[in-house]
Design a protein around this motif. Structure first.
Motif, mmCIF file in Angstrom:
data_model
loop_
_atom_site.group_PDB
_atom_site.id
_atom_site.type_symbol
_atom_site.label_atom_id
_atom_site.label_comp_id
_atom_site.label_asym_id
_atom_site.label_seq_id
_atom_site.Cartn_x
_atom_site.Cartn_y
_atom_site.Cartn_z
ATOM 1 N N GLY A 100 0.763 -1.238 0.000
ATOM 2 C CA GLY A 100 0.000 0.000 0.000
ATOM 3 C C GLY A 100 0.789 1.280 0.000
ATOM 4 N N THR A 101 2.105 1.215 0.238
ATOM 5 C CA THR A 101 2.927 2.424 0.280
ATOM 6 C C THR A 101 3.497 2.711 -1.103
ATOM 7 N N THR A 102 3.282 3.899 -1.610
ATOM 8 C CA THR A 102 3.855 4.287 -2.896
ATOM 9 C C THR A 102 5.378 4.336 -2.774
ATOM 10 N N VAL A 103 6.079 3.845 -3.797
ATOM 11 C CA VAL A 103 7.539 3.792 -3.767
ATOM 12 C C VAL A 103 8.107 4.552 -4.959
ATOM 13 N N LEU A 104 9.031 5.483 -4.672
ATOM 14 C CA LEU A 104 9.815 6.166 -5.701
ATOM 15 C C LEU A 104 11.244 5.670 -5.567
ATOM 16 N N ALA A 105 11.795 5.073 -6.611
ATOM 17 C CA ALA A 105 13.120 4.479 -6.524
ATOM 18 C C ALA A 105 14.000 4.927 -7.677
ATOM 19 N N VAL A 106 15.117 5.565 -7.343
ATOM 20 C CA VAL A 106 16.098 5.983 -8.341
ATOM 21 C C VAL A 106 16.924 4.775 -8.769
ATOM 22 N N CYS A 107 17.165 4.642 -10.059
ATOM 23 C CA CYS A 107 17.921 3.490 -10.549
ATOM 24 C C CYS A 107 18.561 3.821 -11.891
ATOM 25 N N SER A 108 19.484 2.964 -12.303
ATOM 26 C CA SER A 108 20.069 3.106 -13.634
ATOM 27 C C SER A 108 19.314 2.266 -14.661
ATOM 28 N N GLU A 109 18.638 1.213 -14.180
ATOM 29 C CA GLU A 109 17.862 0.354 -15.077
ATOM 30 C C GLU A 109 16.614 -0.114 -14.349
ATOM 31 N N ALA A 110 15.446 0.263 -14.837
ATOM 32 C CA ALA A 110 14.189 -0.028 -14.159
ATOM 33 C C ALA A 110 13.681 -1.426 -14.503
ATOM 34 N N PRO A 111 12.965 -2.071 -13.570
ATOM 35 C CA PRO A 111 12.325 -3.346 -13.886
ATOM 36 C C PRO A 111 11.138 -3.127 -14.808
ATOM 37 N N GLU A 112 10.737 -4.168 -15.505
ATOM 38 C CA GLU A 112 9.688 -4.040 -16.514
ATOM 39 C C GLU A 112 8.335 -3.669 -15.924
ATOM 40 N N ASP A 113 8.071 -4.048 -14.668
ATOM 41 C CA ASP A 113 6.744 -3.832 -14.102
ATOM 42 C C ASP A 113 6.602 -2.482 -13.404
ATOM 43 N N ALA A 114 7.634 -1.662 -13.416
ATOM 44 C CA ALA A 114 7.566 -0.361 -12.756
ATOM 45 C C ALA A 114 7.059 0.713 -13.710
ATOM 46 N N LEU A 115 6.485 1.758 -13.139
ATOM 47 C CA LEU A 115 6.166 2.958 -13.911
ATOM 48 C C LEU A 115 7.471 3.745 -14.025
ATOM 49 N N VAL A 116 7.948 3.933 -15.246
ATOM 50 C CA VAL A 116 9.281 4.503 -15.454
ATOM 51 C C VAL A 116 9.194 5.997 -15.745
ATOM 52 N N VAL A 117 9.980 6.775 -15.005
ATOM 53 C CA VAL A 117 10.136 8.206 -15.242
ATOM 54 C C VAL A 117 11.601 8.440 -15.576
ATOM 55 N N ARG A 118 11.880 8.942 -16.760
ATOM 56 C CA ARG A 118 13.263 9.112 -17.200
ATOM 57 C C ARG A 118 13.713 10.562 -17.029
ATOM 58 N N THR A 119 14.977 10.724 -16.653
ATOM 59 C CA THR A 119 15.562 12.051 -16.515
ATOM 60 C C THR A 119 16.661 12.303 -17.540
ATOM 61 N N ASP A 120 17.101 11.292 -18.253
ATOM 62 C CA ASP A 120 18.226 11.441 -19.191
ATOM 63 C C ASP A 120 17.979 12.504 -20.245
ATOM 64 N N ALA A 121 16.759 12.556 -20.757
ATOM 65 C CA ALA A 121 16.475 13.463 -21.865
ATOM 66 C C ALA A 121 16.611 14.931 -21.471
ATOM 67 N N ALA A 122 16.525 15.198 -20.166
ATOM 68 C CA ALA A 122 16.608 16.582 -19.708
ATOM 69 C C ALA A 122 17.715 16.761 -18.694
ATOM 70 N N ALA A 123 18.769 15.956 -18.828
ATOM 71 C CA ALA A 123 19.853 16.017 -17.852
ATOM 72 C C ALA A 123 20.480 17.397 -17.814
ATOM 73 N N GLY A 124 20.762 17.862 -16.612
ATOM 74 C CA GLY A 124 21.353 19.182 -16.458
ATOM 75 C C GLY A 124 22.856 19.124 -16.369
ATOM 76 N N GLU A 125 23.474 20.285 -16.225
ATOM 77 C CA GLU A 125 24.918 20.363 -16.135
ATOM 78 C C GLU A 125 25.416 20.074 -14.731
ATOM 79 N N GLN A 126 24.516 20.250 -13.736
ATOM 80 C CA GLN A 126 24.932 20.046 -12.366
ATOM 81 C C GLN A 126 23.744 19.604 -11.545
ATOM 82 N N ALA A 127 23.956 18.625 -10.696
ATOM 83 C CA ALA A 127 22.918 18.212 -9.765
ATOM 84 C C ALA A 127 23.208 18.852 -8.420
ATOM 85 N N PRO A 128 22.403 19.851 -8.003
ATOM 86 C CA PRO A 128 22.710 20.559 -6.772
ATOM 87 C C PRO A 128 22.466 19.710 -5.546
ATOM 88 N N GLY A 129 23.172 20.008 -4.486
ATOM 89 C CA GLY A 129 22.992 19.327 -3.220
ATOM 90 C C GLY A 129 22.568 20.306 -2.161
#
Length: 278
Positions: free
Chosen positions: A210-239
């Motif tokens: 019942g808990t929604t899960v958001l998981a960062v990964c390099s390769e997603a499993p087939e049954d997950a809802l996939v959200v990609r960031t590669d197409a809009a990758a920035g120059e720097q990931a701020p911390g």
């Protein structure tokens, strides 16, 4: 574990701009409560920042987002209250000097002091301690971590845990608070194929409960809802040190007093320290 109803998560043209360019941009998706959402992309493509934005820890620059029906960033504080972080570098990392029992005791103490209702705080000490122990046991079971099977049981240091064991511990710590949303960074980092399968099986089971899960990964499993960031990758990931983009949670209000309703949670930490000595 009886999980609360998961939080729906949605974004429309969401973007975050850092000091040196766009970190991510044009992210659009919608996930129902209890979904397994994989944030997929190469390292440096803004995956972690998107995770933090959707959990109320970073302020997006453009677009719209909602988590649990609450708008971001306007209701970021409320979103932080319902979303728990698993391992996120520089934000919610395990302390390598702590033992497993110490981490569990600390989290139970914080949950009992700052996450409990007034009605709960007024319950007898023994009843509160038993409830905290049961909550931790349920979280460990949900995360698939058998503390007794570790090399030194609860006295095992975090630095001595295998990568998958550390992931399970981080998930268990997050689940103690019974969140509606669980966010996990670097899910498949430094895992073998077999361990990767186990990690996704763990997160899949959390979502199924019942808990929604958001998981960062390099390769997603087939049954997950996939959200990609590669197409809009920035120059720097701020911390956290990059200023206004990072939303810090306010310090918990109040300090310990002699009032028995606010000081006895230290006993909960002692209870889990006992685990380390068994």
């Amino acid at each position: 574990m009886e999980s609360p109803h998961g939080a729906a998560v949605a974004a429309e043209s969401l973007g975050l701009k850092g000091p040196r360019g766009w970190v991510f941009r044009n992210v659009t998706f919608s996930a129902a409560p209890g979904s397994l959402v994989a944030v997929e992309g190469a390292s440096g493509s803004g995956r972690t920042c998107l995770l933090l934005a959707l959990t109320g820890r970073m302020r997006p620059t453009e677009g719209r987002a909602e988590t649990g029906g609450m708008r971001l960033p306007k209701q970021a504080a409320a979103v932080r209250a319902l979303a728990a972080l698993g391992p996120v570098p520089m934000v919610s990392e395990l302390d390598p000097a702590f033992t497993v029992a110490e981490h569990l005791g600390e989290r139970a103490l914080l949950q009992g002091r700052y996450g409990a209702s007034l009605r709960t705080l007024l319950r007898p000490r023994a009843e509160r301690r038993a409830a905290a122990t049961a909550r931790v046991d349920e979280a460990l079971e949900a995360a698939g971590l058998d503390v007794a099977a570790l090399p030194k049981a609860g006295r095992t240091s975090v630095r001595d845990l295998e990568r998958l064991e550390a992931l399970r511990l981080s998930v268990a710590l997050a689940l103690i608070g019974e969140p509606r949303l669980l966010a996990v960074d670097d899910t498949d980092l430094k895992l073998s194929d077999a361990e990767r399968d186990q990690a996704w099986a763990l997160l899949r089971s959390v979502a199924a409960a019942g808990t929604t899960v958001l998981a960062v990964c390099s390769e997603a499993p087939e049954d997950a809802l996939v959200v990609r960031t590669d197409a809009a990758a920035g120059e720097q990931a701020p911390g956290p040190d990059d200023g206004a983009a990072f939303e810090t949670a306010p310090a918990a209000a109040g300090t310990a007093t002699d009032d028995p309703t606010t000081t006895t949670d230290e006993e909960t930490a002692d209870a889990f320290a006992e685990t380390g000595r068994s």
